[in-house]
Design an enzyme around this catalytic site. Structure first.
Site, short mmCIF file in Angstrom:
data_model
loop_
_atom_site.label_atom_id
_atom_site.label_comp_id
_atom_site.label_asym_id
_atom_site.label_seq_id
_atom_site.Cartn_x
_atom_site.Cartn_y
_atom_site.Cartn_z
N LYS A 1 -63.05 -47.08 48.11
CA LYS A 1 -62.40 -45.80 47.80
C LYS A 1 -61.64 -45.93 46.50
O LYS A 1 -61.16 -47.02 46.17
CB LYS A 1 -61.42 -45.42 48.91
CG LYS A 1 -61.10 -43.95 48.96
CD LYS A 1 -62.19 -43.19 49.66
CE LYS A 1 -61.89 -41.75 49.86
NZ LYS A 1 -62.78 -41.17 50.87
N1 GLU Z 1 -65.45 -38.84 49.76
C1 GLU Z 1 -66.39 -38.64 50.81
C2 GLU Z 1 -65.93 -39.35 52.07
O1 GLU Z 1 -64.76 -39.58 52.27
C3 GLU Z 1 -67.81 -39.00 50.39
C4 GLU Z 1 -68.03 -40.42 50.05
C5 GLU Z 1 -69.42 -40.68 49.44
O2 GLU Z 1 -70.24 -39.79 49.40
O3 GLU Z 1 -69.63 -41.83 49.00
O4 GLU Z 1 -66.69 -39.62 52.96
#
Ligand code: GLU
Length: 476
Positions: free
Chosen positions: A107
């Site tokens: 993240k």
């Molecule tokens: N930000 C989104 C999540 O928390 C998508 C993450 C992604 O597509 O890699 O799942």
């Protein structure tokens, strides 16, 4: 947002993780190995804006590299901090394992309020952040693939992809360095609405399990169910829109930054969203009644509550007053561990974030595969499928021309049957299948284990077992 008596978001995720691990018999040390965040890179960089240099702080956390690349969004918000990013990265690990996308968890976050900057300024900031991350392979098609999250969208992903491509001019897979891109920059159809669509598919699958539904005390299917949505951003908006338009659910309340709108005969999320874009809030929207104390609407009588914005909105302060028998966590971490306990005692069923909002990363996976294969889904098969279908249609037409048989084709049969699947249909089919299969695994765990009394623990158990199996296969 969180009560000071409650642990922070990161401890909440850890508590939930440990609750699940207690049901498993993992080799010594493995539970700790899986839980800890492998690394977090902090970057501070300056950008010259409006005549002076402004310094920004950003993070990219890698929680688990049991599979690579690692995957997870980049969030832009003023309250972003290392603990939050690490907690979100760990959720990505479990989420990816649960929906069987071949990624570890990661993240990113940048401390800034995107509403305070002009578009060209955001581009400058994003490109600089992307440069700092790409330089260290924290953006890389084979190692770390970001995506949109709160405060970011297709636009930022296009800048990131372009920045990476400029720095890696001979990388033929450069486009796969980030997902959630616009279609004309290597994106995939259906990614924007994927998380909201995933919430809809998750609810549909839940309602296909009568024994599970019975635990909520609700009857029948999704049709006519009264829903309250907290947050009409990308996820909440699409979930509400699809549930209303395609499943005949009633959106009886929407909570936003400046208050809430309620209407027992149903709110049109599309109209409300237009109003928010136009006026900046929900106040004075003519499709419902305005409530200034938005948070109080979380406690209103409804069938399904969809928290789709921030973490910690359902906490020890309000959990005991929540009246919804079913909560689906479209956001990451909207229910604190303390609230989770209170709600469990009240026998409220919670469809947990690591499953409920996994639609985004699932379609991100499809986009990444599309980028690596350099061809859009359906391009080779579509017309061939249609030609095959045509053979059958022609034969049926020949038979129905025979008056003695008395056959007649339904008016739109030919049109519907002749349509080969295009990219959007394939994405929806893949997402639907993913959400169904993942729910079935969780529900089985919930039903089969007499010591597991909630879907969150069941979901963590499925995910942790898969991550553990992958570590074991590596010889760790
Ligand atoms: N930000 C989104 C999540 O928390 C998508 C993450 C992604 O597509 O890699 O799942």
């Amino acid at each position: 947002m969180l009560d000071t008596r409650e642990p922070a978001f990161r401890e909440n995720v850890d508590l939930m993780y440990r609750r699940a691990v207690a049901h498993l018999d993992l080799p010594p040390g493995l539970a700790e190995k899986i839980q800890i965040c492998n690394s977090t890179y902090t970057v501070r960089f300056g950008v010259r804006l409006r005549g002076k240099i402004e310094t920004f702080v950003g993070y990219r956390s890698v929680h688990s590299e049991h599979m690579e690349p690692v995957k997870g969004g980049i969030r832009y918000a003023p309250e972003v901090n290392q603990n939050e990013v690490e907690a979100l990265a760990s959720l990505m690990t479990y989420k990816c394992a649960l929906v069987e996308t071949p990624f570890g968890g990661s993240k990113g976050g940048l401390c800034l309020d995107p509403r305070k900057y002009e578009e060209h300024e955001l581009e400058q900031i994003t490109r600089r952040f992307a440069y700092e991350l790409a330089k260290r392979d924290l953006i890389n098609p084979a190692q770390n693939v970001p995506a949109p999250d709160m405060g970011t969208s297709e636009r930022e992903m296009a800048w990131i992809a372009d920045q990476y491509a400029r720095m890696n001019t001979t990388d033929i897979n450069a486009r796969a360095c980030v997902t959630g891109k616009p279609l004309n920059a290597g994106g995939i159809k259906g990614r924007v609405e994927a998380t909201g669509r995933g919430v809809q598919y998750a609810l549909r699958e839940f309602f296909r399990h009568p024994d599970d539904v019975a635990k909520t005390g609700l009857k029948g299917g999704l049709s006519g169910k009264r829903i309250i949505v907290q947050g009409l951003g990308n996820v909440g908006y699409h979930a509400a829109k699809f549930l209303r338009e395609e499943d005949d659910a009633l959106i009886i309340g929407v909570i936003e930054r400046d208050g809430a709108v309620v209407n027992t005969s149903g709110i049109d999320p599309e109209k409300l969203r237009e109003w928010i874009v136009e006026t900046g809030g929900v106040k004075d929207f003519d499709g419902g009644q305005y409530v200034e104390d938005g948070a109080s609407v979380l406690e209103e009588d409804c069938d399904i509550l969809i928290p789709a914005a921030l973490e910690g909105v359902i906490n020890v302060n309000n959990a005991s007053r929540i009246r919804a028998p079913l909560i689906i966590e479209a956001a990451n971490g909207p229910v604190t561990a303390g609230a989770d306990e209170i709600l469990r005692e009240k026998e409220v069923v919670i469809i947990p974030d690591l499953y409920a909002n996994a639609g985004g990363v699932t379609v991100s996976y499809f986009e990444w595969v599309k980028n690596l294969s350099h061809i859009r889904f359906g391009r080779m098969q579509r017309r061939n499928e249609e030609a095959h279908a045509m053979l059958l249609v022609q034969e049926l037409e020949r038979l129905s021309a025979d008056k003695q048989l008395g056959w007649e084709l339904a008016p739109d049969f030919k049109k519907r049957y002749l349509q080969g699947a295009d990219e959007l249909q394939l994405v929806r089919s893949g997402l639907d299948d993913t959400m169904r299969v993942a729910y079935q695994a969780i529900s089985e765990e919930w039903r089969m284990r007499s010591d597991v009394h909630d879907l969150r623990t069941a979901a963590f158990i499925v995910a942790i077992q898969r991550v553990a199996a992958s570590y074991r296969a590596k010889g760790l």
